[in-house]
Enzyme design. Structure first.
Site, PDB file in Angstrom:
ATOM      1  CB  CYS A 694      -0.926  -0.112   1.203  1.00 39.79           C
ATOM      2  SG  CYS A 694      -2.264  -1.033   1.044  1.00 39.79           S
ATOM      3  CG  ASN A 695       4.568   3.446   1.046  1.00 40.41           C
ATOM      4  OD1 ASN A 695       4.854   4.224  -0.170  1.00 40.41           O
ATOM      5  ND2 ASN A 695       4.718   3.843   2.106  1.00 40.41           N
TER       6      ASN A 695
END
Ligand SMILES: Cc1ncc(COP(=O)(O)O)c(C=O)c1O
Length: 808
Positions: A694-695
């Site tokens: 998620c980055n």
């Protein structure tokens, strides 16, 4: 500075202690605050700079006569910059501590004066509104001769306020001889008009107590009322005693483990206490090296068994703390016991069960602020569903305009990147930046940097009527590689503000606060987002937005719901948001049973020695894992792992948190499939995370992938662990390697050392390479052990040594 002046409709005359106002044109005067007891009307307003200092003053016409004189307050502009409750402070004694409060009570008794305390909150609109009226009384010699005027900021003394049984704001209370409580009356804008009359009533007879009638007028208490009050007080004392006894019984139950903890089998070798008794030489060396940093004074093995061990088999290793911390058995037991001990109702009602919940919630808000060393007068704790909801709330309500800028560190989580949609919806612009850029922007000489966007270097709001609000967002620790970013940026961002452009800092602390101390007094971030399950595992679905009180007013809230309004009508478009900042930002009923459970999570963190001890414990394990992984070699001498982040930084504990994020490399130098590793690790008992976590900013930066290259995948990739695992891209390569495919290891080395020989025609060629779209993330936490880390290293070596991707 405050001074008294007398004003007529055409002349401003100073009367005492005043800077010179001579020559002020009428149009230069500006309304600062209305002197409420006067029935005058403001006739002109303005601001004017005089020779020595800028002065702002209020001017009014009083009564019917146009030229009748009135005393009003004039304030210098510097004074205006101070908050309302700090103005005219020479008229008041500000209560500084609980002891100070009792000293004042004593002092008033000694001086045979009535002690009048104005209880206020910095965020209370009504308190602000009545303050000038109260100041007028506090400077009236007829009153000051018999009354000692003091004020008390309720957010600073919550325990005292609770002890005093205060239930409304604004309110004033009077204490007489020997601290006898004489009266309490509302100081609401409507009722404050009766205050002077009430004070005269009390001063006429300070030997008795008074009650406030529905009209706001103080009436002497009757004998019957006094008897009832005494009875109620005795009953309350009895209840408090019973409650204390119950709490003690619950504590004893909890510390006995209450069933589940006692049934946990003991480990054979509880060896973290004494390295010399440790069988495994590697552990002995580790303990000798990290000494007191690891294991909370030798407690970790016992703790792990008691709190976690019953839920994982001996061969299982939980290493995904950044996703969610493991919850502890005793936290669950204690929380459930508390819920079983009483009825907790919806905090929005006024029933006893609701008041109980509300009291608990307020105490927990205070506890959270204390944990982050945030002054409750300066910060508010707003409960949300999690860090993402906190970030959304800021994005949604931030006062964006088409001149605003949303600048954020590239390594932010997706939930921060999502804030940019709100910025864009208001016509604002956004920019993703890296660490060096921020350092240069905030602390460097901008003119020397080519990277600085000119419009950012010179604030866009200069000359505008309303200030332009801009936001800078960064993670305390990124959730990809676990790099910690300088909290000093918060000061730098504050310093960027000018009169016309206001910069705010958004600290996403979701991945930071599990194992790092956060001190909001030292680093006064404007907005902080957290999720509690990332701190201590339970409860889930609960987070907080910690927000500076002064910023609440700026937020432009659109939606409102049950709990966030004090007044609304159904047919007209009318509503009034609640005054209390946390309440106006919390729509609907907060997750109150979960909030009650939080206390037990914080107790566990404190039992371990607080975030500094957790930080030392986690850092020792992260160091060890990094050293072990980077020293693994295939038989041909090639490294088996490539680790991202700042583990090799000379001051690594300042810049690197408890994540070890890496790629495993085959003996041919190619990156091995993270999907295969995820599956195999799961089967071997390791709970880890793989993918982009998620980055995207951090992941694609470390892997050297351009945004445009990722954008080509739209419509093909569904999630972190789907089959789209690699991206085939063109890269420059050494001439020497032409003829073979450039290895991923070469690419990783090139990225790390920026040694790709760009611009050397003849020596450089373009090659097609397969770059992974993710990596392997091991995140360590408060209950991680040496055994977890060593088991992972041993497993990696056993399974992947001398292997290439063709073997799987
Ligand atoms: C740095 C960071 N920010 C925000 C979030 C979002 O947190 P939540 O999913 O609890 O809302 C996470 C979750 O992993 C995170 O690591």
């Amino acid at each position: 500075m405050v001074c008294r002046v007398s004003v007529t409709s055409s002349v401003v005359r100073e009367t005492r202690n005043s800077p010179s106002f001579a020559g002020f044109p009428k149009s230069s005067l500006r309304l600062l605050a209305g002197p409420a007891p006067f029935t005058g009307v403001a006739v002109s307003a303005g601001t004017r700079r005089c020779a020595r200092s800028p002065v702002q003053l209020f001017r009014c016409r009083v009564g019917r006569g146009r030229d009748s004189a009135a005393r009003v307050f004039a304030t210098t502009a510097t004074e205006k910059a101070s908050p309302w409750w700090a103005r005219q402070k020479e008229l008041w004694t500000e209560v500084e501590s609980e002891e100070h409060f009792y000293e004042l009570v004593e002092q008033a008794g000694r001086e045979r004066k009535l002690l009048l305390i104005d209880f206020y909150a910095t965020w209370c609109h009504a308190c602000q509104k009545v303050y000038p009226t109260l100041c007028l009384m506090a400077e009236d010699p007829k009153l000051t001769k018999n009354i000692l005027f003091a004020k008390l900021q309720v957010d600073k003394f919550k325990t005292l306020v609770k002890k005093e049984g205060l239930t409304m704001l604004p309110v004033v209370r009077g204490y007489g001889n020997e601290g006898k409580f004489l009266f309490e009356c509302s100081a609401s804008p409507k009722k404050v008009k009766k205050l002077r009359q009430n004070l005269n009533t009390v001063l006429a007879d300070t030997s008795r107590s008074y009650y406030e009638d529905p009209m706001g007028v103080l009436q002497p208490e009757t004998e019957e009322m006094m008897a009832r009050k005494a009875e109620k007080e005795a009953e309350l004392k009895r209840l408090a005693k019973e409650k204390a006894a119950l709490a003690k019984t619950m504590d004893n139950l909890a510390s006995n483990g209450n069933g589940s903890a006692r049934s946990v089998p003991r480990v054979k070798e509880l060896n973290s206490k004494d390295p010399s008794k440790t069988q495994d030489p590697r552990k002995r060396m580790f303990l000798e090296k990290y000494k007191a940093d690891y294991g909370y004074g030798g407690m970790i093995d016992e703790l792990y068994q008691r709190e976690i061990g019953s839920r994982l088999s001996e061969n299982e290793h939980y290493m995904d703390y950044t996703a969610a911390a493991l919850y502890c058995n005793s936290v669950i037991d204690n929380a459930m016991n508390e819920l079983k001990s009483a009825v907790f109702g919806n905090p929005h009602s006024a029933a006893p069960s609701s008041v109980r919940t509300d009291t608990k919630i307020e105490a927990i808000r205070e506890r959270i602020l204390r944990h982050f060393n945030a002054d409750p007068a300066e910060y508010q704790c707003v409960f949300t569903r999690g860090a993402t909801a906190s970030l959304k709330l800021v994005g949604e309500t931030f006062p964006w305009s088409d001149k605003s800028r949303f600048v954020y560190l590239r390594e932010n989580h997706n939930s921060v990147l999502g804030q940019r949609q709100y910025a864009l919806a208001h016509g604002a612009s956004f920019q993703a930046v890296d660490e060096d850029w921020v350092d240069t922007w905030l602390f460097g000489d901008n003119s020397e940097s080519q990277d600085i966007d000119e419009s950012l270097a010179s604030p866009p709001g200069d000359g505008a009527e309303e200030p332009v609000y801009s936001l800078f967002a960064f993670p305390g620790e990124d959730n990809f590689a676990g790099v910690k970013y300088p909290l000093e940026w918060i000061h730098g961002v504050r310093a960027k503000s000018t009169e016309n452009t206001k910069w705010f800092s958004m600290l996403d602390a979701a991945a930071f606060v599990h194992a790092q101390p956060l001190d909001l007094t030292a680093y006064p971030a404007d907005f902080v987002s957290i999720s509690f399950y990332k701190m201590f595992g339970y409860p889930t679905g609960l987070g907080a937005l910690i927000i500076r009180t002064e910023n609440v007013e700026l937020l432009k809230k659109v939606f409102w719901g049950g709990g966030s309004v004090s007044l609304a009508t159904s047919a007209d478009n009318f509503h009034v948001l609640k005054c209390k900042p946390s309440e106006r930002l919390e729509d609907g009923t907060v997750s109150f049973l979960d909030i009650i459970a939080l206390e037990h999570g914080f107790n566990m963190v404190e039992k371990l020695g607080g975030p500094p001890m957790i930080q030392r414990h986690v850092a020792s394990l992260a160091d060890y894992l990094y050293e072990q992984l980077t020293s693994l070699r295939h038989s041909n001498g090639k490294p088996m792992a490539f680790v991202f982040g700042k583990h090799d930084h000379p001051n690594r504990h300042k810049v690197q948190g408890g994540i070890v994020n890496f790629e495993l490399l085959g003996s041919d130098g190619h990156v091995l499939s993270y999907r295969e590793i995820q599956e195999a690790a799961g089967q071997a008992g390791f709970h880890i995370r793989t993918g982009a976590e998620c980055n995207p900013g951090a992941c694609y930066k470390y892997l050297g992938i351009q945004d445009e290259e990722v954008e080509r995948l739209a419509g093909t990739k569904e999630g972190c662990n789907d089959e789209v695992e690699y991206l085939t891209v063109q890269r420059t390569a050494d001439f020497s390697s032409i003829g073979q495919l450039v290895t991923s290891q070469e690419i990783l080395d090139a990225i790390e050392e920026t040694k790709v020989p760009l611009g050397h025609a003849g020596e450089v060629a373009m090659k097609w390479v397969k770059v992974p779209l993710g990596s392997i993330r091991v995140s360590l936490g408060y209950m991680s052990t040496f055994e977890d880390v060593q088991a992972l290293v041993d497993w990696v070596e056993l399974r992947y040594r001398d292997k290439t991707s063709a073997d799987f």
